[in-house]
Scaffold this motif. Sequence first.
Motif, PDB file in Angstrom:
ATOM      1  N   ASN A 118       0.859  -1.175   0.000  1.00 35.32           N
ATOM      2  CA  ASN A 118       0.000   0.000   0.000  1.00 35.32           C
ATOM      3  C   ASN A 118       0.899   1.230   0.000  1.00 35.32           C
ATOM      4  O   ASN A 118       1.647   1.463   0.944  1.00 35.32           O
ATOM      5  CB  ASN A 118      -0.899  -0.006   1.241  1.00 35.32           C
ATOM      6  CG  ASN A 118      -1.953   1.080   1.221  1.00 35.32           C
ATOM      7  OD1 ASN A 118      -1.648   2.243   1.003  1.00 35.32           O
ATOM      8  ND2 ASN A 118      -3.201   0.690   1.476  1.00 35.32           N
ATOM      9  N   ALA A 119       0.834   2.007  -1.076  1.00 34.14           N
ATOM     10  CA  ALA A 119       1.755   3.129  -1.244  1.00 34.14           C
ATOM     11  C   ALA A 119       1.604   4.178  -0.150  1.00 34.14           C
ATOM     12  O   ALA A 119       2.576   4.859   0.199  1.00 34.14           O
ATOM     13  CB  ALA A 119       1.538   3.776  -2.612  1.00 34.14           C
ATOM     14  N   SER A 120       0.405   4.322   0.398  1.00 34.31           N
ATOM     15  CA  SER A 120       0.170   5.331   1.434  1.00 34.31           C
ATOM     16  C   SER A 120       0.534   4.842   2.821  1.00 34.31           C
ATOM     17  O   SER A 120       0.877   5.637   3.705  1.00 34.31           O
ATOM     18  CB  SER A 120      -1.300   5.766   1.420  1.00 34.31           C
ATOM     19  OG  SER A 120      -1.649   6.365   0.185  1.00 34.31           O
ATOM     20  N   PHE A 121       0.440   3.516   3.026  1.00 32.05           N
ATOM     21  CA  PHE A 121       0.672   2.939   4.346  1.00 32.05           C
ATOM     22  C   PHE A 121       1.633   1.757   4.218  1.00 32.05           C
ATOM     23  O   PHE A 121       1.230   0.602   4.242  1.00 32.05           O
ATOM     24  CB  PHE A 121      -0.652   2.511   4.982  1.00 32.05           C
ATOM     25  CG  PHE A 121      -1.639   3.642   5.136  1.00 32.05           C
ATOM     26  CD1 PHE A 121      -1.475   4.587   6.133  1.00 32.05           C
ATOM     27  CD2 PHE A 121      -2.709   3.771   4.264  1.00 32.05           C
ATOM     28  CE1 PHE A 121      -2.371   5.633   6.282  1.00 32.05           C
ATOM     29  CE2 PHE A 121      -3.616   4.824   4.391  1.00 32.05           C
ATOM     30  CZ  PHE A 121      -3.438   5.756   5.406  1.00 32.05           C
ATOM     31  N   THR A 122       2.893   2.087   4.047  1.00 23.58           N
ATOM     32  CA  THR A 122       3.899   1.055   3.822  1.00 23.58           C
ATOM     33  C   THR A 122       4.215   0.322   5.119  1.00 23.58           C
ATOM     34  O   THR A 122       4.087   0.872   6.220  1.00 23.58           O
ATOM     35  CB  THR A 122       5.188   1.677   3.264  1.00 23.58           C
ATOM     36  OG1 THR A 122       5.649   2.697   4.164  1.00 23.58           O
ATOM     37  CG2 THR A 122       4.930   2.304   1.896  1.00 23.58           C
ATOM     38  N   ARG A 123       4.640  -0.924   4.985  1.00 25.46           N
ATOM     39  CA  ARG A 123       5.048  -1.699   6.156  1.00 25.46           C
ATOM     40  C   ARG A 123       6.427  -1.243   6.627  1.00 25.46           C
ATOM     41  O   ARG A 123       7.301  -0.963   5.810  1.00 25.46           O
ATOM     42  CB  ARG A 123       5.055  -3.185   5.819  1.00 25.46           C
ATOM     43  CG  ARG A 123       3.676  -3.836   5.886  1.00 25.46           C
ATOM     44  CD  ARG A 123       3.685  -5.233   5.327  1.00 25.46           C
ATOM     45  NE  ARG A 123       3.559  -5.209   3.870  1.00 25.46           N
ATOM     46  CZ  ARG A 123       3.453  -6.283   3.115  1.00 25.46           C
ATOM     47  NH1 ARG A 123       3.476  -7.485   3.666  1.00 25.46           N
ATOM     48  NH2 ARG A 123       3.332  -6.185   1.809  1.00 25.46           N
ATOM     49  N   SER A 124       6.589  -1.185   7.947  1.00 20.53           N
ATOM     50  CA  SER A 124       7.850  -0.717   8.498  1.00 20.53           C
ATOM     51  C   SER A 124       8.094  -1.393   9.841  1.00 20.53           C
ATOM     52  O   SER A 124       7.163  -1.507  10.654  1.00 20.53           O
ATOM     53  CB  SER A 124       7.815   0.806   8.694  1.00 20.53           C
ATOM     54  OG  SER A 124       9.005   1.277   9.283  1.00 20.53           O
ATOM     55  N   PRO A 125       9.303  -1.858  10.107  1.00 20.09           N
ATOM     56  CA  PRO A 125       9.601  -2.461  11.414  1.00 20.09           C
ATOM     57  C   PRO A 125       9.264  -1.496  12.555  1.00 20.09           C
ATOM     58  O   PRO A 125       9.457  -0.284  12.433  1.00 20.09           O
ATOM     59  CB  PRO A 125      11.106  -2.732  11.342  1.00 20.09           C
ATOM     60  CG  PRO A 125      11.396  -2.854   9.885  1.00 20.09           C
ATOM     61  CD  PRO A 125      10.481  -1.882   9.207  1.00 20.09           C
ATOM     62  N   GLY A 126       8.760  -2.058  13.629  1.00 21.22           N
ATOM     63  CA  GLY A 126       8.456  -1.255  14.800  1.00 21.22           C
ATOM     64  C   GLY A 126       7.090  -0.601  14.781  1.00 21.22           C
ATOM     65  O   GLY A 126       6.675   0.003  15.772  1.00 21.22           O
ATOM     66  N   GLN A 127       6.368  -0.708  13.644  1.00 21.47           N
ATOM     67  CA  GLN A 127       5.044  -0.095  13.530  1.00 21.47           C
ATOM     68  C   GLN A 127       4.028  -1.151  13.112  1.00 21.47           C
ATOM     69  O   GLN A 127       4.348  -2.072  12.357  1.00 21.47           O
ATOM     70  CB  GLN A 127       5.047   1.041  12.498  1.00 21.47           C
ATOM     71  CG  GLN A 127       6.123   2.076  12.725  1.00 21.47           C
ATOM     72  CD  GLN A 127       6.028   2.738  14.084  1.00 21.47           C
ATOM     73  OE1 GLN A 127       4.946   2.925  14.618  1.00 21.47           O
ATOM     74  NE2 GLN A 127       7.176   3.080  14.650  1.00 21.47           N
ATOM     75  N   ARG A 128       2.806  -0.997  13.595  1.00 20.11           N
ATOM     76  CA  ARG A 128       1.762  -1.952  13.255  1.00 20.11           C
ATOM     77  C   ARG A 128       1.310  -1.750  11.810  1.00 20.11           C
ATOM     78  O   ARG A 128       1.129  -0.613  11.353  1.00 20.11           O
ATOM     79  CB  ARG A 128       0.562  -1.783  14.184  1.00 20.11           C
ATOM     80  CG  ARG A 128       0.886  -2.084  15.631  1.00 20.11           C
ATOM     81  CD  ARG A 128      -0.312  -1.900  16.534  1.00 20.11           C
ATOM     82  NE  ARG A 128      -1.412  -2.803  16.216  1.00 20.11           N
ATOM     83  CZ  ARG A 128      -2.424  -3.049  17.043  1.00 20.11           C
ATOM     84  NH1 ARG A 128      -2.476  -2.449  18.230  1.00 20.11           N
ATOM     85  NH2 ARG A 128      -3.380  -3.885  16.705  1.00 20.11           N
ATOM     86  N   SER A 129       1.106  -2.852  11.103  1.00 19.56           N
ATOM     87  CA  SER A 129       0.579  -2.756   9.740  1.00 19.56           C
ATOM     88  C   SER A 129      -0.888  -2.366   9.761  1.00 19.56           C
ATOM     89  O   SER A 129      -1.339  -1.565   8.933  1.00 19.56           O
ATOM     90  CB  SER A 129       0.763  -4.086   9.006  1.00 19.56           C
ATOM     91  OG  SER A 129       2.128  -4.368   8.807  1.00 19.56           O
ATOM     92  N   THR A 130      -1.636  -2.938  10.700  1.00 16.59           N
ATOM     93  CA  THR A 130      -3.052  -2.589  10.857  1.00 16.59           C
ATOM     94  C   THR A 130      -3.391  -2.518  12.343  1.00 16.59           C
ATOM     95  O   THR A 130      -2.789  -3.198  13.168  1.00 16.59           O
ATOM     96  CB  THR A 130      -3.978  -3.609  10.175  1.00 16.59           C
ATOM     97  OG1 THR A 130      -3.714  -4.919  10.701  1.00 16.59           O
ATOM     98  CG2 THR A 130      -3.805  -3.607   8.666  1.00 16.59           C
ATOM     99  N   TRP A 131      -4.411  -1.723  12.646  1.00 15.13           N
ATOM    100  CA  TRP A 131      -4.884  -1.562  14.024  1.00 15.13           C
ATOM    101  C   TRP A 131      -6.230  -2.232  14.244  1.00 15.13           C
ATOM    102  O   TRP A 131      -6.692  -2.370  15.379  1.00 15.13           O
ATOM    103  CB  TRP A 131      -4.989  -0.069  14.364  1.00 15.13           C
ATOM    104  CG  TRP A 131      -3.655   0.573  14.496  1.00 15.13           C
ATOM    105  CD1 TRP A 131      -2.822   0.969  13.482  1.00 15.13           C
ATOM    106  CD2 TRP A 131      -2.959   0.885  15.708  1.00 15.13           C
ATOM    107  NE1 TRP A 131      -1.660   1.499  13.975  1.00 15.13           N
ATOM    108  CE2 TRP A 131      -1.723   1.469  15.349  1.00 15.13           C
ATOM    109  CE3 TRP A 131      -3.278   0.738  17.054  1.00 15.13           C
ATOM    110  CZ2 TRP A 131      -0.804   1.894  16.300  1.00 15.13           C
ATOM    111  CZ3 TRP A 131      -2.361   1.174  18.001  1.00 15.13           C
ATOM    112  CH2 TRP A 131      -1.138   1.741  17.626  1.00 15.13           C
ATOM    113  N   HIS A 132      -6.856  -2.641  13.168  1.00 21.27           N
ATOM    114  CA  HIS A 132      -8.162  -3.293  13.183  1.00 21.27           C
ATOM    115  C   HIS A 132      -8.167  -4.213  11.968  1.00 21.27           C
ATOM    116  O   HIS A 132      -7.515  -3.903  10.968  1.00 21.27           O
ATOM    117  CB  HIS A 132      -9.264  -2.227  13.068  1.00 21.27           C
ATOM    118  CG  HIS A 132     -10.660  -2.762  13.116  1.00 21.27           C
ATOM    119  ND1 HIS A 132     -11.344  -2.942  14.294  1.00 21.27           N
ATOM    120  CD2 HIS A 132     -11.519  -3.159  12.120  1.00 21.27           C
ATOM    121  CE1 HIS A 132     -12.557  -3.401  14.032  1.00 21.27           C
ATOM    122  NE2 HIS A 132     -12.671  -3.555  12.726  1.00 21.27           N
TER     123      HIS A 132
END
Length: 278
Positions: free
Chosen positions: A167-181
Amino acid sequence: MAELVLTDERRGELLALLDDEQRLQVEHPKLAEYLAAAPSLRGTGDDQMDAAFDLRFIHYMADGTSTSANPYWEIVKPLVFEHEGRRVVNGGRPSGSVRLAYAETILQSVYAYAIPSSETVKWAAGFCAGRPLLELGAGRGYWAAQLSRSGMSVDAYDIDPPDAADNASFTRSPGQRSTWHPVGDLHAFEATDRDWSNTVLFLCWPPGWGNKMASEALARFERAGGRRLLFVGEPKGGKTGDDAFFEALSAGWDLAAEDAQFVSWWNVRDVAQGWVRR
């Protein structure tokens, strides 16, 4: 507003992280990105305010999952001021700051484009009045998570769920959640039956710049018998939604409610509105 107070244990954890540059880059690259750039960017002019913001940014970005259910709001809340009749995150400066603008881009990528303040979550739940919510274009599902925590039944979908697709707007990154729901894809959306007449459609910052997602979603909702819309985004001509979407609202919907307490970044003009079909 009370400043963030860290335990000695938490302060020690953060100091150890910040002292190990390689670990910081590997485990929290988004945080490392901000900390590398921030010292060279102009702040609000209030060194104490800027330092307190950086502390919250570091604390919640390094462990937002366990320390708060709404870290986005916790990070920006102390920087909210009234300006021209709006509640905006600007640190008390009409034009914000370069450093804050940079932090904004990171927070929007990590959490959501729009800010779900506690007041707005309560307002949205009141507008929905117990009806289930269907969010399309949910991104990380951050808003869906906040609304679900308020007691609402929320189903969230995105063409590219960040935990399962690029997802270009919400890229995956270590230390951060990919989704919250939980965020389903379009196949999951198509396979779901629902009572459309009793469902609230939620569009939060639907894409603009001619993208037809907003107008197509609204048209399908109308054909299925949907009657209530929760919209968070900029008015016609802004960064969200296409012209056909706003024209359809004008032609067949009434603005039933608008959140007077909604919080925006100072450099955008988004609003939270509740619409009802005529």
